[in-house]
Scaffold this motif. Structure first.
Motif, short mmCIF file in Angstrom:
data_model
loop_
_atom_site.label_atom_id
_atom_site.label_comp_id
_atom_site.label_asym_id
_atom_site.label_seq_id
_atom_site.Cartn_x
_atom_site.Cartn_y
_atom_site.Cartn_z
N LEU A 192 0.87 -1.17 0.00
CA LEU A 192 0.00 0.00 0.00
C LEU A 192 0.91 1.22 0.00
N PHE A 193 0.72 2.10 -0.96
CA PHE A 193 1.53 3.31 -1.05
C PHE A 193 0.88 4.41 -0.21
N GLY A 194 1.68 5.08 0.59
CA GLY A 194 1.20 6.23 1.35
C GLY A 194 2.06 7.44 1.03
N GLU A 195 1.68 8.59 1.59
CA GLU A 195 2.44 9.82 1.30
C GLU A 195 3.85 9.75 1.88
N ASP A 196 4.01 9.03 3.01
CA ASP A 196 5.32 9.02 3.66
C ASP A 196 6.04 7.67 3.54
N GLY A 197 5.51 6.77 2.75
CA GLY A 197 6.21 5.49 2.57
C GLY A 197 5.27 4.38 2.16
N LEU A 198 5.76 3.16 2.29
CA LEU A 198 5.00 2.01 1.80
C LEU A 198 4.77 1.01 2.94
N SER A 199 3.60 0.39 2.95
CA SER A 199 3.33 -0.72 3.87
C SER A 199 3.38 -2.00 3.06
N PHE A 200 4.16 -2.96 3.56
CA PHE A 200 4.29 -4.24 2.85
C PHE A 200 3.72 -5.37 3.69
N GLN A 201 3.03 -6.29 3.03
CA GLN A 201 2.74 -7.59 3.63
C GLN A 201 3.63 -8.58 2.87
N VAL A 202 4.41 -9.37 3.62
CA VAL A 202 5.34 -10.31 2.97
C VAL A 202 4.85 -11.73 3.22
N LYS A 203 4.37 -12.39 2.17
CA LYS A 203 3.88 -13.77 2.32
C LYS A 203 4.95 -14.78 1.94
N ASP A 204 5.78 -14.41 0.99
CA ASP A 204 6.83 -15.31 0.49
C ASP A 204 8.09 -15.05 1.32
N GLU A 205 8.48 -16.06 2.10
CA GLU A 205 9.58 -15.85 3.07
C GLU A 205 10.90 -15.50 2.42
N SER A 206 11.05 -15.81 1.14
CA SER A 206 12.33 -15.50 0.49
C SER A 206 12.55 -13.98 0.42
N PHE A 207 11.49 -13.20 0.61
CA PHE A 207 11.65 -11.74 0.57
C PHE A 207 11.91 -11.14 1.96
N ALA A 208 11.68 -11.93 3.02
CA ALA A 208 11.80 -11.40 4.38
C ALA A 208 13.18 -10.77 4.67
N PRO A 209 14.30 -11.39 4.24
CA PRO A 209 15.61 -10.78 4.57
C PRO A 209 15.78 -9.35 4.07
N TYR A 210 15.10 -8.99 2.99
CA TYR A 210 15.23 -7.62 2.47
C TYR A 210 14.67 -6.59 3.46
N PHE A 211 13.77 -7.05 4.36
CA PHE A 211 13.09 -6.11 5.25
C PHE A 211 13.67 -6.11 6.66
N GLU A 212 14.81 -6.77 6.85
CA GLU A 212 15.42 -6.82 8.19
C GLU A 212 15.66 -5.41 8.72
N GLY A 213 15.27 -5.17 9.98
CA GLY A 213 15.50 -3.86 10.59
C GLY A 213 14.39 -2.86 10.32
N MET A 214 13.42 -3.22 9.48
CA MET A 214 12.31 -2.30 9.19
C MET A 214 11.25 -2.38 10.29
N GLU A 215 10.51 -1.30 10.43
CA GLU A 215 9.47 -1.22 11.46
C GLU A 215 8.34 -2.22 11.16
N ASP A 216 7.90 -2.95 12.20
CA ASP A 216 6.78 -3.89 12.00
C ASP A 216 5.49 -3.13 11.73
N ASP A 217 4.64 -3.72 10.92
CA ASP A 217 3.35 -3.10 10.59
C ASP A 217 2.38 -4.24 10.30
N ASP A 218 1.22 -4.24 10.93
CA ASP A 218 0.33 -5.40 10.70
C ASP A 218 -0.56 -5.18 9.48
N PHE A 219 0.02 -4.65 8.43
CA PHE A 219 -0.73 -4.36 7.21
C PHE A 219 -1.22 -5.63 6.52
N THR A 220 -2.52 -5.70 6.28
CA THR A 220 -3.06 -6.70 5.36
C THR A 220 -3.90 -5.93 4.35
#
Ligand code: SF4
Ligand code: SF4
Length: 348
Positions: free
Chosen positions: A160-188
């Motif tokens: 989801l694109f917002g004015e100050d950044g993006l909220s991601f839901q990551v279902k495919d675990e192979s993408f999880a390492p790219y988000f290490e250190g990012m703020e948690d967000d319970d976006f669905t």
């Protein structure tokens, strides 16, 4: 897993992803629209999140990544040929829910149709991972809810694109390492639940009614209204027709390349055959073919869904303001008329 990512961090993540992926998304091309001072939004490779046009619907669909408007199939000499090369990177494509459904419908045509597999489509399709872009309200020509394509589950990530950044839901675990250190967000992701535009696709109960519908006078109005430009099919998320051409490099006709290029069933010479034979010579007949293909024939063959995903791009692109929704509604009226025994013969 969900993450909140600022644009700066998103660009870093995009940079890392590009070691493994080509990233494709809707992108704005300023001043390239079909009218002066209008922009074009179409799929292109992007290197940063800010390049992605998320506020408007793209003029052309995601299918252009998997089945480009023109592509080389193979190169030939006198007695041998070499297949064109596929890229080596995987494809990460940002798509809306209707485009995700459209891709599955295309898979049926390219890969499960009569026991043949289109290897050129297959080798692209095998490399695809999807990032679903949340649609917040849809647009005035969308009718995805009517077509059941407003929701999708088959994606690796949602965004989801917002004015100050993006909220991601990551279902495919192979993408999880790219988000290490990012703020948690319970976006669905949420989905559009209602469109302004609605269509009820009529059932054609039997072959007799289908035959009478093909001869119904409703199609004759398109002989004049439709200018057979093919714009609707080029913009369509699900159209797959193509033609092939041999390009000869020089005086030696044995050396060259075979290309395939998107074709349109709405264009006058689409059905031309050797010997001067041609079918569907009137624009209304070509319209009938397209509409029945999207709203009857595909479902009859594959026994699942109608082929149209309700993206509304054909409505947006038609220079004659022909709406596929209005056409389907007219078809529903014609079927009722035929059932009531008021019509069966072609007029006009
Ligand atoms: S027929 Fe029109 S609304 Fe349906 S998928 Fe094609 S472009 Fe979209
Ligand atoms: S875009 Fe409109 S005018 Fe052009 S072929 Fe399609 S229906 Fe006909």
């Amino acid at each position: 897993m969900g993450y909140k990512v600022g644009f700066k961090d998103a660009d870093r993540i995009f940079g890392q992803l590009q070691d493994e992926y080509e990233i494709w998304a809707p992108k704005r091309f300023v001043g390239k629209g079909r009218y002066s001072d209008t922009d074009l939004i179409k799929y292109a490779q992007v290197a940063s999140a800010e390049e992605i046009e998320y506020k408007e619907k793209s003029d052309f669909p995601a299918k252009e990544v998997l089945s480009p408007i023109t592509q080389s199939l193979f190169y030939f000499t006198e007695d041998e040929f070499i297949e064109s090369k596929a890229g080596s990177k995987k494809l990460l494509i940002f798509m809306r829910p209707c485009d995700i459904h459209a891709q599955h419908y295309q898979e049926k045509i390219y890969l499960q149709n009569g026991g043949f597999e289109d290897m050129y489509y297959k080798r692209m399709n095998e490399r695809v991972k999807i990032v679903m872009m949340e649609c917040q309200e849809g647009w005035d020509t969308c009718f995805c809810v009517s077509m059941g394509t407003n929701k999708a589950e088959d994606y690796s990530m949602a965004v989801l694109f917002g004015e100050d950044g993006l909220s991601f839901q990551v279902k495919d675990e192979s993408f999880a390492p790219y988000f290490e250190g990012m703020e948690d967000d319970d976006f669905t992701p949420a989905f559009v639940e209602e469109n302004e535009l609605k269509v009820t696709v009529p059932e054609i109960p039997d072959k007799e009614i289908l035959t009478k519908l093909k001869d119904h006078p409703m199609w004759r109005q398109y002989d004049k209204r439709c200018i057979s430009c093919g714009a609707c099919t080029v913009a369509c998320s699900t159209c797959t027709c193509f033609t092939t051409t041999d390009i000869i490099y020089n005086e030696n006709a044995n050396v060259g390349e075979r290309k395939r290029t998107s074709a349109s069933c709405q264009v006058k010479d689409f059905t031309d055959m050797a010997g001067g034979m041609s079918f569907r010579n009137r624009a209304g007949d070509r319209m009938r073919y397209k509409v029945l293909h999207k709203f009857h024939d595909y479902k009859a063959r594959f026994k699942d869904y109608h082929m149209c995903v309700g993206c509304g791009r054909c409505i947006d692109r038609c220079p004659e303001y022909i709406s596929i929704v209005a056409t389907v509604n007219k078809m529903a009226d014609a079927i009722e008329e035929i059932k009531a025994g008021e019509n069966g013969q072609e007029r006009g």
